[in-house]
Scaffold this motif. Structure first.
Motif, PDB file in Angstrom:
ATOM      1  N   GLU A  44       0.834  -1.211   0.000  1.00  0.00           N
ATOM      2  CA  GLU A  44       0.000   0.000   0.000  1.00  0.00           C
ATOM      3  C   GLU A  44       0.866   1.257   0.000  1.00  0.00           C
ATOM      4  O   GLU A  44       0.569   2.235  -0.697  1.00  0.00           O
ATOM      5  N   LEU A  45       1.935   1.230   0.786  1.00  0.00           N
ATOM      6  CA  LEU A  45       2.806   2.405   0.903  1.00  0.00           C
ATOM      7  C   LEU A  45       3.891   2.447  -0.178  1.00  0.00           C
ATOM      8  O   LEU A  45       4.643   3.419  -0.263  1.00  0.00           O
ATOM      9  N   GLY A  46       4.012   1.376  -0.955  1.00  0.00           N
ATOM     10  CA  GLY A  46       5.035   1.338  -2.002  1.00  0.00           C
ATOM     11  C   GLY A  46       6.432   1.151  -1.470  1.00  0.00           C
ATOM     12  O   GLY A  46       7.405   1.627  -2.065  1.00  0.00           O
ATOM     13  N   TYR A  47       6.563   0.433  -0.359  1.00  0.00           N
ATOM     14  CA  TYR A  47       7.874   0.245   0.263  1.00  0.00           C
ATOM     15  C   TYR A  47       8.508  -1.050  -0.237  1.00  0.00           C
ATOM     16  O   TYR A  47       7.875  -2.112  -0.253  1.00  0.00           O
ATOM     17  N   VAL A  48       9.778  -0.966  -0.656  1.00  0.00           N
ATOM     18  CA  VAL A  48      10.554  -2.133  -1.052  1.00  0.00           C
ATOM     19  C   VAL A  48      11.826  -2.145  -0.229  1.00  0.00           C
ATOM     20  O   VAL A  48      12.585  -1.163  -0.228  1.00  0.00           O
ATOM     21  N   ALA A  49      12.051  -3.242   0.483  1.00  0.00           N
ATOM     22  CA  ALA A  49      13.229  -3.321   1.355  1.00  0.00           C
ATOM     23  C   ALA A  49      14.497  -3.523   0.532  1.00  0.00           C
ATOM     24  O   ALA A  49      14.537  -4.356  -0.367  1.00  0.00           O
ATOM     25  N   SER A  50      15.531  -2.732   0.834  1.00  0.00           N
ATOM     26  CA  SER A  50      16.838  -2.955   0.204  1.00  0.00           C
ATOM     27  C   SER A  50      17.610  -3.961   1.043  1.00  0.00           C
ATOM     28  O   SER A  50      17.369  -4.091   2.240  1.00  0.00           O
ATOM     29  N   PRO A  51      18.538  -4.718   0.440  1.00  0.00           N
ATOM     30  CA  PRO A  51      19.288  -5.703   1.205  1.00  0.00           C
ATOM     31  C   PRO A  51      19.999  -5.096   2.411  1.00  0.00           C
ATOM     32  O   PRO A  51      19.997  -5.654   3.495  1.00  0.00           O
ATOM     33  N   SER A  52      20.623  -3.916   2.242  1.00  0.00           N
ATOM     34  CA  SER A  52      21.385  -3.337   3.352  1.00  0.00           C
ATOM     35  C   SER A  52      20.473  -2.840   4.451  1.00  0.00           C
ATOM     36  O   SER A  52      20.731  -3.046   5.633  1.00  0.00           O
ATOM     37  N   ALA A  53      19.357  -2.194   4.089  1.00  0.00           N
ATOM     38  CA  ALA A  53      18.453  -1.674   5.106  1.00  0.00           C
ATOM     39  C   ALA A  53      17.764  -2.799   5.854  1.00  0.00           C
ATOM     40  O   ALA A  53      17.588  -2.750   7.060  1.00  0.00           O
ATOM     41  N   ALA A  54      17.365  -3.851   5.122  1.00  0.00           N
ATOM     42  CA  ALA A  54      16.662  -4.945   5.765  1.00  0.00           C
ATOM     43  C   ALA A  54      17.556  -5.686   6.742  1.00  0.00           C
ATOM     44  O   ALA A  54      17.076  -6.315   7.678  1.00  0.00           O
ATOM     45  N   GLY A  55      18.855  -5.619   6.551  1.00  0.00           N
ATOM     46  CA  GLY A  55      19.752  -6.348   7.424  1.00  0.00           C
ATOM     47  C   GLY A  55      20.041  -5.667   8.736  1.00  0.00           C
ATOM     48  O   GLY A  55      20.535  -6.299   9.670  1.00  0.00           O
ATOM     49  N   LEU A  56      19.735  -4.389   8.862  1.00  0.00           N
ATOM     50  CA  LEU A  56      20.104  -3.669  10.076  1.00  0.00           C
ATOM     51  C   LEU A  56      19.493  -4.266  11.335  1.00  0.00           C
ATOM     52  O   LEU A  56      20.201  -4.481  12.324  1.00  0.00           O
ATOM     53  N   PRO A  57      18.170  -4.541  11.416  1.00  0.00           N
ATOM     54  CA  PRO A  57      17.609  -5.047  12.646  1.00  0.00           C
ATOM     55  C   PRO A  57      17.956  -6.498  12.919  1.00  0.00           C
ATOM     56  O   PRO A  57      17.912  -6.947  14.051  1.00  0.00           O
TER      57      PRO A  57
END
Length: 368
Positions: free
Chosen positions: A42-55
């Motif tokens: 809905e928000l048009g968000y796509v996770a990038s590999p680097s950002a998704a790995g932070l948490p």
């Protein structure tokens, strides 16, 4: 711009839960995963590999390091690996090494790799003991395809036996003046394939009492152009060998093209054997020692995925079998066309129909 925090706030969950849900990682209920995916869409968000790995401490990416980035063999291996990685949501980052030491140090940079990848595939690159120790210290799963290195799990073929198989076929046809093409004299990375295949070639010649003739050995990269150059060198040295073992199908194809362009008949005047079973080898009716290239990539990928899930396969070495495929480019010395050998399932010239899939895909490796 919408970020992971926005998705977490809208879905009413933590940032870590959003990351796990969108990367397909465990620890998220099906209902929560579906809700997070719906909000992200809905928000048009796509996770990038680097950002998704932070948490989570994971990048969602696997690195593939090879001596060069181009070439059929390296592309096919990477294709097989990527099929398995992509099926479970991992991205593949490819690194090619130039023939200079500074580039090698830059790419085999454990600080850089630790930030970018969760696991590493080392393709046909013999590492130094210091490089092996550095990679293992990353605490990331590492697997090699090709040369065996202590401490690293490996998927390989027996390249000495490949050389023996190709040369044995030519010897059994009656050839004794057998040329060899392969081995780049300017290789600074220690690429081991050509020397091992040459060893097998020399062993079989020795078994039938033939002393390897240095004039019948020509170096060359794994390129069709090297086959063209090798034919010119054989002709310059003269007389031509009655048969040639080329360490790759690409070299063999170039050699056949050059010979036929010069009026030399293959196989009546000169037999040729390659290695790989390249996707285009059927066009030449090429006799070859086939290796399941894409399958090796899948096997390595599945082993890494198992280790990423907590499995422990140790430092085992998996040797994948090869197979001699006799087609239309080999025959006894001076044989007329009627004595050419054909592979089962081919026409009289040894040519088969255009393949729907490469032969190594016939034996599929399941992806969990």
């Amino acid at each position: 711009m919408t970020g992971i925090v926005d998705v977490a706030a809208r879905a009413g969950v933590s940032v870590a839960t959003v990351s796990r849900a969108l990367r397909g990682l465990p620890g998220v209920s099906p209902a929560t995963r579906a809700a997070v995916q719906a909000v992200a869409a809905e928000l048009g968000y796509v996770a990038s590999p680097s950002a998704a790995g932070l948490p989570t401490g994971r990048t969602g990416a696997v690195g593939v390091v090879s001596p060069v980035a181009r070439g059929w063999y390296f592309s096919a291996i990477a294709e097989g690996a990527q099929e398995a990685f992509s099926a479970v949501g991992y991205d593949v980052l490819r690194y090619g090494l130039a023939d200079v030491e500074t580039q090698r140090r830059r790419v085999v940079d454990t600080h850089l790799l630790r930030k970018r990848v969760d696991a590493l595939v080392v393709l046909s690159l013999p590492l130094t003991p210091d490089e092996v120790r550095a990679l293992l210290a990353m605490q990331r799963p590492v697997i090699a395809i090709g040369p065996v290195m202590p401490g690293i799990q490996t998927v390989r073929i027996d390249d000495v036996e490949v050389g023996r198989s190709a040369t044995r076929h030519l010897v059994e046809l009656g050839h004794r003046r057998i040329g060899f093409v392969g081995g780049d004299p300017h290789d600074h990375l220690g690429f081991p394939v050509a020397p091992d295949r040459k060893q097998g070639y020399q062993e079989v010649l020795g078994e039938v009492g033939v002393e390897p003739d240095p004039k019948l050995t020509v170096g060359g990269k794994f390129l069709a152009e090297s086959g063209v150059e090798a034919y010119a060198e054989f002709k310059r040295r003269g007389p031509l060998p009655t048969a040639v073992f080329a360490v790759s199908d690409e070299i063999a194809m170039g050699l056949i093209h050059a010979a036929r362009s010069d009026g030399v008949r293959v196989p009546e005047d000169m037999s040729v054997v390659g290695v790989d079973d390249h996707d285009l080898s059927w066009l030449f009716g090429l006799t070859t020692v086939a290796q399941p290239v894409r399958k090796q990539g899948r096997i390595a990928a599945l082993a890494l995925l198992d280790r990423l899930r907590g499995g422990d396969t140790g430092n085992e070495v998996t040797t994948v079998p090869t197979q001699l495929k006799v087609r239309a480019t080999t025959a006894p010395p001076g044989a007329p066309s009627s004595t050419r050998q054909s592979a089962p399932g081919t026409d009289g010239a040894g040519h088969g129909p255009p393949p729907g899939l490469p032969d190594d895909d016939e034996d599929q490796v399941s992806i969990p």
